[in-house]
Write an enzyme that holds these catalytic residues in place. Structure first.
Site, PDB file in Angstrom:
ATOM      1  N   PHE A  44       0.829  -1.192   0.000  1.00  0.00           N
ATOM      2  CA  PHE A  44       0.000   0.000   0.000  1.00  0.00           C
ATOM      3  C   PHE A  44       0.871   1.251   0.000  1.00  0.00           C
ATOM      4  CE2 PHE A  44      -2.375   3.460   1.812  1.00  0.00           C
ATOM      5  CZ  PHE A  44      -3.609   3.352   1.178  1.00  0.00           C
ATOM      6  N   CYS A  59       7.341  22.380  45.759  1.00  0.00           N
ATOM      7  CA  CYS A  59       7.470  20.958  45.466  1.00  0.00           C
ATOM      8  C   CYS A  59       7.489  20.174  46.782  1.00  0.00           C
ATOM      9  CB  CYS A  59       8.753  20.710  44.688  1.00  0.00           C
ATOM     10  SG  CYS A  59       9.052  18.959  44.424  1.00  0.00           S
ATOM     11  N   CYS A 103      11.138  18.587  47.205  1.00  0.00           N
ATOM     12  CA  CYS A 103      12.394  19.334  47.306  1.00  0.00           C
ATOM     13  C   CYS A 103      12.180  20.788  47.708  1.00  0.00           C
ATOM     14  CB  CYS A 103      13.177  19.234  46.002  1.00  0.00           C
ATOM     15  SG  CYS A 103      12.476  20.206  44.671  1.00  0.00           S
ATOM     16  N   LYS A 112     -25.233   5.018  20.662  1.00  0.00           N
ATOM     17  CA  LYS A 112     -24.900   6.447  20.675  1.00  0.00           C
ATOM     18  C   LYS A 112     -23.392   6.569  20.844  1.00  0.00           C
ATOM     19  CE  LYS A 112     -26.559  10.771  22.667  1.00  0.00           C
ATOM     20  NZ  LYS A 112     -25.338  11.414  23.079  1.00  0.00           N
ATOM     21  N   TYR A 167     -24.700   7.959  10.913  1.00  0.00           N
ATOM     22  CA  TYR A 167     -26.006   7.529  11.405  1.00  0.00           C
ATOM     23  C   TYR A 167     -27.207   8.238  10.820  1.00  0.00           C
ATOM     24  CZ  TYR A 167     -24.903  11.500  14.395  1.00  0.00           C
ATOM     25  OH  TYR A 167     -24.523  12.716  14.848  1.00  0.00           O
ATOM     26  N   GLU A 218     -30.024   2.358  17.671  1.00  0.00           N
ATOM     27  CA  GLU A 218     -28.602   2.441  17.329  1.00  0.00           C
ATOM     28  C   GLU A 218     -27.804   2.774  18.568  1.00  0.00           C
ATOM     29  OE1 GLU A 218     -28.004   5.360  14.079  1.00  0.00           O
ATOM     30  OE2 GLU A 218     -30.145   5.035  13.788  1.00  0.00           O
ATOM     31  N   ASP A 251     -19.849   8.188  21.252  1.00  0.00           N
ATOM     32  CA  ASP A 251     -19.444   9.351  22.026  1.00  0.00           C
ATOM     33  C   ASP A 251     -18.215  10.001  21.416  1.00  0.00           C
ATOM     34  OD1 ASP A 251     -19.740  11.135  24.006  1.00  0.00           O
ATOM     35  OD2 ASP A 251     -18.903   9.889  25.603  1.00  0.00           O
ATOM     36  N   CYS A 295      15.726  17.425  42.345  1.00  0.00           N
ATOM     37  CA  CYS A 295      14.449  16.935  42.859  1.00  0.00           C
ATOM     38  C   CYS A 295      14.423  15.406  42.753  1.00  0.00           C
ATOM     39  CB  CYS A 295      13.327  17.577  42.055  1.00  0.00           C
ATOM     40  SG  CYS A 295      11.686  17.133  42.621  1.00  0.00           S
ATOM     41  N   LYS A 301     -29.719   7.198  27.884  1.00  0.00           N
ATOM     42  CA  LYS A 301     -28.340   7.218  28.396  1.00  0.00           C
ATOM     43  C   LYS A 301     -28.067   6.007  29.278  1.00  0.00           C
ATOM     44  CE  LYS A 301     -26.698  11.187  26.854  1.00  0.00           C
ATOM     45  NZ  LYS A 301     -26.294  12.489  27.290  1.00  0.00           N
ATOM     46  N   CYS A 347       7.923  21.461  38.823  1.00  0.00           N
ATOM     47  CA  CYS A 347       9.028  21.721  39.739  1.00  0.00           C
ATOM     48  C   CYS A 347      10.254  21.929  38.863  1.00  0.00           C
ATOM     49  CB  CYS A 347       9.258  20.537  40.676  1.00  0.00           C
ATOM     50  SG  CYS A 347      10.847  20.664  41.529  1.00  0.00           S
TER      51      CYS A 347
HETATM   52  P1  AMP Z   1     -26.342  15.145  22.969  1.00  0.00           P
HETATM   53  O1  AMP Z   1     -25.018  15.751  22.524  1.00  0.00           O
HETATM   54  O2  AMP Z   1     -26.240  14.392  24.245  1.00  0.00           O
HETATM   55  O3  AMP Z   1     -27.462  16.107  22.862  1.00  0.00           O
HETATM   56  O4  AMP Z   1     -26.649  14.019  21.903  1.00  0.00           O
HETATM   57  C1  AMP Z   1     -26.864  14.328  20.562  1.00  0.00           C
HETATM   58  C2  AMP Z   1     -25.684  13.870  19.781  1.00  0.00           C
HETATM   59  O5  AMP Z   1     -25.533  12.472  19.828  1.00  0.00           O
HETATM   60  C3  AMP Z   1     -25.822  14.148  18.331  1.00  0.00           C
HETATM   61  O6  AMP Z   1     -25.446  15.456  18.020  1.00  0.00           O
HETATM   62  C4  AMP Z   1     -24.881  13.168  17.716  1.00  0.00           C
HETATM   63  O7  AMP Z   1     -23.618  13.803  17.554  1.00  0.00           O
HETATM   64  C5  AMP Z   1     -24.696  12.104  18.771  1.00  0.00           C
HETATM   65  N1  AMP Z   1     -24.963  10.739  18.294  1.00  0.00           N
HETATM   66  C6  AMP Z   1     -24.154   9.684  18.531  1.00  0.00           C
HETATM   67  N2  AMP Z   1     -24.624   8.565  17.985  1.00  0.00           N
HETATM   68  C7  AMP Z   1     -25.786   8.886  17.371  1.00  0.00           C
HETATM   69  C8  AMP Z   1     -26.749   8.138  16.615  1.00  0.00           C
HETATM   70  N3  AMP Z   1     -26.617   6.815  16.420  1.00  0.00           N
HETATM   71  N4  AMP Z   1     -27.804   8.807  16.136  1.00  0.00           N
HETATM   72  C9  AMP Z   1     -27.962  10.143  16.346  1.00  0.00           C
HETATM   73  N5  AMP Z   1     -27.086  10.901  17.048  1.00  0.00           N
HETATM   74  C10 AMP Z   1     -26.004  10.285  17.563  1.00  0.00           C
HETATM   75 ZN    ZN Z   2      10.956  19.111  43.264  1.00  0.00          ZN
END
Ligand code: AMP
Ligand code: ZN
Length: 667
Positions: free
Chosen positions: A34, A402, A405, A112, A221, A110, A114, A426, A308, A420
């Site tokens: 690649f 510190c 020391c 969520k 999503y 789905e 983070d 130290c 949540k 420090c």
């Molecule tokens: P919140 O920030 O807690 O208001 O949650 C909303 C955010 O969740 C959205 O802006 C998305 O960025 C995020 N998110 C993550 N996974 C998903 C999903 N499967 N569908 C929709 N939103 C999602």
């Molecule tokens: Zn120190």
């Protein structure tokens, strides 16, 4: 084939390989091959700027700098989501839905993800813009940065609408996050706190090359646009997947709130096995027609709901705040807690990060605090239960000296950490630096461990790493638990480290921000420690990938009198402080201007070594035979089509031996 044809073919090929690797997790080509193809493409594009394409796979490596991100108004607003925490919440939601729409309601469930949300716009199958969520109405144009994320397709496949937007989440998977942090710690930097903030911080980096280095991913999503030709959320996920987007396959259709809850409960457990962070489930009315009827509140769609997960939290009492001093002098406050069970482990300590964090949460000794274990390895304190606070409790006063020391701490502009500055006096810094020096990736000194280092420092036998080279068996014997044999091993281990190549020695010195990779880069460029010591800031920054922060740190390190004395001593002991004669000899201009293609199986040296030999001697390696090829190095079982091509173009073949003779003899 024309040059343009070659370029297009390579682009298509690389795009397919990227897709197979990053989206399908199913590589179709070796990393080496690649890289070679990518390099060939880069070279062709460089020579032929007339065939520029903003979506070429070569742009995945970054290079664009954005000084100010342009503000872009979202064509379709990016809403937030309402939250629910219980079955009742979900049933209430269903009742509201059923008042507004007729017929059966099905839900797509789905995960969520983070991270940081992003909106990608495609026209005619090409990514034209990537915008952050911002305030939901407008966000920042971060297209250059997003293009470096390999799971974001630059060109789509299959039958896609002419124009649409797709929303997703930019995430940083755990393993990549862990690796980034290991590298930071090795370079004496503060580790990142969690994957989410690191992912969202990455989007706003000015240098896209930096973004390219971060192992970010994009999970999609939501499709947005007119006439998309889809009728349900589940179908749109399927379609997006077909066009080349990474859409996790956890999504499931539920026929009732109880089925939704089954999904929630399943993933509440299973999420711990996922390679990335999730903070809940998103439930959407599956039918897009129904979604439209439901519409939006001022803040969120009425057709979607987040559920949540409970974060794993526990309450404990803060007994004491202690302060740790790293090898670079950075101070980390640590909360010492009443032992508490959390997510299956007993937690006794939690990180408090820095002075600002303590002030922000107003954390005080004897407080009852909430401890959480998120994606981070070390638990953290997320808040204080104020109802439990004693009336006579006093705010925490951060240390100004510190604790080891008593030197007055400093805090540099723009940095969260206190330091420090007593580099040479130290004790934890002294011990930490020597421990780093002997560690496996650095000098790898056998027979010597971290605890022995601490003991040696405590006994006054060593105060810096140069002192290691003067240790004698006689000095060591009186130490606790030090037998003749182990003392001999230690001394022998130290002596053996004199063979460790310079790039690792440079890393071992423990210069702030100089991790393994940076050390390699510096050594390759400057070749000797003297050259590095004498290099100006400008000379340092002129090296590929060395920024001003690293340059300053290197300057600072070598400008210290003590450093110079220690380096001089290392030199006298015979530690490698320059590139080895062999390596240096290997770097010739013997093959300058020659392009090699390597094909077949070799016996005396490996393919990689062969390639290195060519490059060290100034030659170029290419993967495909063309009129530009100077020689083909032919091993056993060379492919017949390659043979034929070489023959047709009249390109001379060299055997393994002939090539070796050419470099060895002439060199
Ligand atoms: P919140 O920030 O807690 O208001 O949650 C909303 C955010 O969740 C959205 O802006 C998305 O960025 C995020 N998110 C993550 N996974 C998903 C999903 N499967 N569908 C929709 N939103 C999602
Ligand atoms: Zn120190």
């Amino acid at each position: 084939m024309t040059i343009e044809g070659q370029i297009n073919t390579l682009r298509k090929e690389l795009q397919q390989h990227n897709y197979a690797y990053y989206v399908l997790d199913n590589p179709t080509i070796s990393d080496y091959e690649f890289d070679m193809k990518l390099k060939t493409l880069q070279e062709l594009e460089m020579k032929h700027p007339e065939f520029y394409d903003a979506n070429s796979p070569t742009l995945r490596v970054g290079g664009q700098i954005t000084k100010n991100f342009e503000t872009i108004v979202h064509e379709y607003r990016m809403y937030s989501l309402d939250n629910s925490y219980s079955r009742e919440d979900l049933l209430d939601w269903e009742t509201r839905i059923k008042k507004q729409v007729d017929g059966e309601v099905q839900y797509s469930c789905e995960l969520k993800y983070d991270g940081a949300s992003i909106s990608l716009t495609y026209e005619k199958g090409v990514l034209i813009r990537a915008v952050t969520r911002g305030d939901g109405f407008q966000g920042d144009d971060v297209t250059n940065n997003i293009k470096t994320i390999k799971t974001v397709p630059l060109k789509l496949q299959g039958r896609y609408p002419d124009k649409f937007a797709i929303r997703g989440e930019i995430i940083l998977p755990f393993d990549g996050f862990k690796k980034m942090n290991e590298e930071r710690v090795a370079a004496g930097e503060e580790p990142y706190a969690n994957p989410r903030n690191t992912a969202s911080g990455s989007l706003k980096l000015q240098d896209s090359t930096e973004v390219a280095k971060r192992p970010l991913a994009c999970l999609l999503y939501n499709l947005t646009g007119d006439n998309l030709g889809v009728e349900s959320q589940m179908e749109s996920l399927e379609k997006a997947r077909e066009w080349g987007f990474k859409v996790p396959d956890a999504a499931k259709l539920a026929n009732s709130i109880d089925e939704v809850l089954e999904f929630v409960n399943y993933w509440d457990e299973q999420r711990h096995n996922l390679p990335y962070e999730t903070d809940g489930v998103v439930i959407k009315v599956n039918n897009l027609q129904q979604q439209e009827e439901l519409g939006y509140t001022a803040k969120a769609p009425r057709w979607a709901m987040a559920y949540k997960f409970q974060t794993e939290q526990a309450e404990s009492v803060l007994k004491e705040i202690t302060y740790q001093i790293g090898r670079t002098g950075a101070i980390t406050p640590v909360a010492n807690l009443e032992p508490v069970q959390l997510a299956g482990t007993t937690v006794r300590r939690a990180s408090l990060h820095n002075a600002d964090q303590i002030a922000k949460l107003d954390i005080r000794v004897h407080d009852t605090v909430y401890v959480e274990k998120g994606g981070e390895i070390i638990p953290k304190i997320v808040g204080v239960n104020l109802t439990e606070r004693a009336v006579d409790s006093l705010p925490t006063v951060y240390i100004s000296e510190c604790p080891e020391c008593t030197t007055t701490l400093i805090r540099n502009e723009g940095e969260a950490q206190h330091y420090c500055p007593n580099v040479t006096g130290c004790p934890p810094q002294i011990v930490g630096r020597i421990q780093h020096f002997i560690s496996r990736k650095a000098m790898d000194i056998e027979g010597l461990g971290g605890e022995t280092v601490a003991l040696l420092v405590k006994e006054g036998l060593i105060t810096n790493y140069a002192d290691l080279y003067e240790l004698t068996v006689e000095q060591l014997l009186p130490l606790e638990r030090m037998a003749q044999k182990s003392a001999e091993n230690l001394v022998a281990g130290v002596a053996k480290s004199k063979e460790i190549p310079f790039e690792r020695v440079l890393f071992a010195l423990g210069i702030r921000y100089v991790g393994e990779t940076v050390a390699k880069k510096l050594v390759k460029h400057f070749k000797t420690i003297t050259a590095i010591m004498n290099a100006s800031e400008e000379a340092l920054v002129s090296v590929d990938e060395i920024g001003i922060r690293i340059a300053q740190s290197v300057r600072e390190f070598f400008s210290l009198e003590v450093t110079r004395i220690i380096i001089e001593r290392l030199r006298q002991y015979g530690v490698q402080l320059e590139i080895s004669a062999e390596e240096l000899a290997g770097q010739t201009a013997l093959l300058q201007g020659e392009v090699y293609v390597v094909s077949g199986v070799f016996h005396k040296i490996s393919r990689t070594e062969l390639k290195k030999l060519i490059e060290n001697n100034g030659g170029k390696v290419s993967t495909s035979i063309s009129a530009r090829t100077s020689f083909v190095i032919a091993g056993d079982k060379m492919g017949p089509s390659k043979l034929e091509k070489a023959d047709k173009l009249g390109i001379p073949l060299l055997s393994e031996d002939e090539f070796l003779e050419k470099v060895m003899f002439e060199a």
